[in-house]
Design an enzyme around this catalytic site. Structure first.
Site, PDB file in Angstrom:
ATOM      1  N   ASP A  52       1.707 -23.984  29.469  1.00 51.13           N
ATOM      2  CA  ASP A  52       3.064 -23.453  29.286  1.00 51.13           C
ATOM      3  C   ASP A  52       3.566 -22.691  30.515  1.00 51.13           C
ATOM      4  OD1 ASP A  52       2.971 -24.359  26.614  1.00 51.13           O
ATOM      5  OD2 ASP A  52       1.886 -22.555  26.046  1.00 51.13           O
ATOM      6  N   LYS A  84       5.578 -26.297  33.777  1.00 46.28           N
ATOM      7  CA  LYS A  84       5.324 -27.487  34.612  1.00 46.28           C
ATOM      8  C   LYS A  84       6.409 -28.534  34.434  1.00 46.28           C
ATOM      9  CE  LYS A  84       1.277 -28.086  32.660  1.00 46.28           C
ATOM     10  NZ  LYS A  84       1.193 -26.858  31.874  1.00 46.28           N
ATOM     11  N   GLY A  90       3.588 -29.948  25.292  1.00 47.71           N
ATOM     12  CA  GLY A  90       5.031 -29.936  25.084  1.00 47.71           C
ATOM     13  C   GLY A  90       5.714 -29.485  26.347  1.00 47.71           C
ATOM     14  N   HIS A  91       6.458 -30.366  26.973  1.00 46.24           N
ATOM     15  CA  HIS A  91       7.221 -30.010  28.172  1.00 46.24           C
ATOM     16  C   HIS A  91       8.688 -29.952  27.802  1.00 46.24           C
ATOM     17  CE1 HIS A  91       4.196 -31.748  31.327  1.00 46.24           C
ATOM     18  NE2 HIS A  91       3.812 -30.621  30.796  1.00 46.24           N
ATOM     19  N   GLN A 121      -1.345 -28.942  29.599  1.00 48.52           N
ATOM     20  CA  GLN A 121      -2.122 -27.707  29.364  1.00 48.52           C
ATOM     21  C   GLN A 121      -2.322 -26.969  30.701  1.00 48.52           C
ATOM     22  OE1 GLN A 121      -3.651 -30.713  27.640  1.00 48.52           O
ATOM     23  NE2 GLN A 121      -2.136 -30.197  26.118  1.00 48.52           N
TER      24      GLN A 121
END
Ligand code: IMP
Length: 423
Positions: free
Chosen positions: A12, A15, A39-40, A223
């Protein structure tokens, strides 16, 4: 130029935004590990896109996005993501998205086992419940099922039958859970494979051919370093190689073809799930920063734990990944703070650890050693050049650069693409 982007903390780090920017100059964007636990979030023209499996580079037309062999794919999530993008006007064809035939597949029994195991643990990991750990466990135990197996119904049938024979016994006897029907899974997965088959190919050949033609490859880590199965705060980690080395294992590009590793760090630290976190804020200050930084998981919506920047941790990430450049994100979240702290060591039983200790006792019982900085107390989100940053901001960044021994080349001061400073 072949570049790997890695998270240098617990994930988180932001990225998604950095990849989205760098993707403009890349020909291929490649995911190499993890799965739909990631999750991006990317914001373009006021529209928010959340990616779990598809590389966020898909928002740029004429780019090839690859899901490498190191990724574990949940076909249901992937199809959902393709549909969701379609509903936002992003149509994906089989030239833009390629999925490795060697990716392991997540099945309903992985998702259920993930939750059941977690419920039985004395010390919970706080997994995302997406079946990631059990799927990687099957891969290593050599009973996993790959995308290429789904393409061959008779192979798939044997492998699924074998799996269910053993797993249904375990579900019943260990977890008192009813078990899974072969027919239903077989039918559902063949249906989904029909819709996905056009994207599945030999991505090793694809990527290596691109490298031979001097195309620019961007590897997107999911991650972060401290969730890596080897270098993270084990056992409070995910089950894949989130560090730069994973880019080779998870894509089939040989190590000597990687030119650069960029580490992404938040201007402070966050973590989701359980596990040690030496610089974690007190509850009330943590709540304040969480709201300022909108620190809620993109996948599960869980509140992220927040703390000061930890240079002991980030320096280890620089070493493990070979990071030469840093992208600092969410600097603007610190704009209103009078004092900002950076951890430079962990004090434990009279000894100060300057390099990252993996001993659980040291990690949980140390007292962080801090350097204090005066805050800049100015809004930074409109600033577009390094020179224009407040003096105290530059002091803070310059100290981080010295501590980490890597150059800061990007500073993010907001979630939009344009809220970025190139140093
Ligand atoms: P799993 O990957 O679902 O097995 O979860 C293992 C640990 O990694 C948990 O602490 C999760 O919260 C954490 N985790 C997994 N994916 C992410 C991510 O994308 N960002 C932050 N934490 C994650």
């Amino acid at each position: 130029m072949n570049t790997v982007i890695v998270g240098a903390q617990w994930g988180d780090e932001g990225k998604g935004k950095i990849i989205d920017i760098l993707a403009q100059d890349a020909d291929y964007i490649i995911r190499y590990q993890g799965g739909s636990n990631a999750g991006h979030t990317v914001v373009v023209d006021g529209k928010e896109y959340i990616f779990h499996l598809i590389p966020s580079g898909i928002l740029h037309r004429n780019k090839i996005c690859v899901i490498g062999n190191g990724v574990v794919v949940d076909p249901q999530v992937l199809l959902g993501e393709i549909n969701d993008l379609k509903s936002k006007g992003v149509y994906i064809n089989n030239k833009q998205l390629r999925i490795s035939q060697n990716c392991h597949v997540i099945f309903p029994y992985h998702r259920i086992l993930d939750k059941l195991r977690e419920s039985k643990r004395t010390f919970k990991i706080g997994t995302t419940g997406r079946g990631i750990g059990p799927c990687y466990a099957d891969k290593i135990a050599r009973c996993g099922i790959r995308m290429i197996d789904l393409l061959n119904p008779s192979v798939f049938k044997i492998k699924l039958k074998d799996n269910l024979k053993e797993k249904n016994e375990i579900f019943k006897k260990v977890y008192a859970y009813g078990g899974f029907s072969f027919e239903k899974i077989y039918r559902d997965y063949l249906k989904m494979t029909d819709r996905l088959s056009k994207y599945i190919c030999d991505t090793v050949v694809l990527i290596n051919e691109a490298a031979r033609l001097k195309k620019s490859l961007l590897f997107e880590g999911a991650q972060g370093t401290f969730l890596d199965i080897d270098f993270g705060t084990y056992p409070y980690v995910t089950s894949s190689s989130a560090t730069a080395g994973g880019a080779c294992i998870g894509s089939g590009l040989p190590p000597l073809k990687i030119d650069k590793v960029i580490g992404v760090v938040k201007a402070y630290t966050t973590r989701v799930g359980e596990g040690p976190f030496p610089t974690e804020f007190s509850k009330s200050f943590g709540d304040f920063i969480r709201n300022q930084g909108r620190e809620f998981g993109a996948t599960t919506g869980r509140p992220r734990r927040c703390g000061w920047f930890d240079s002991v941790l980030a320096r280890q990430a620089v070493l493990v990944n070979g990071i030469s450049e840093l992208a600092i994100t969410k600097l603007d979240v610190l704009d209103t703070l009078k004092t900002i702290k950076v951890c430079t060591g962990y004090k434990y039983r009279g000894k100060i650890f300057r390099s990252f200790p993996y001993d659980a006792d040291v990690l949980t019982k140390n007292k962080p050693v801090y350097e204090e900085f005066s805050g800049w107390l100015k809004t930074t989100s409109h600033i577009r050049s390094y020179k224009q940053l407040p003096v105290n901001t530059k002091k803070y960044l310059s100290r981080l650069q010295d501590l980490l021994r890597a150059k800061i080349t990007m500073v993010s001061v907001g979630s939009r693409r344009e809220e970025t400073i190139f140093a």
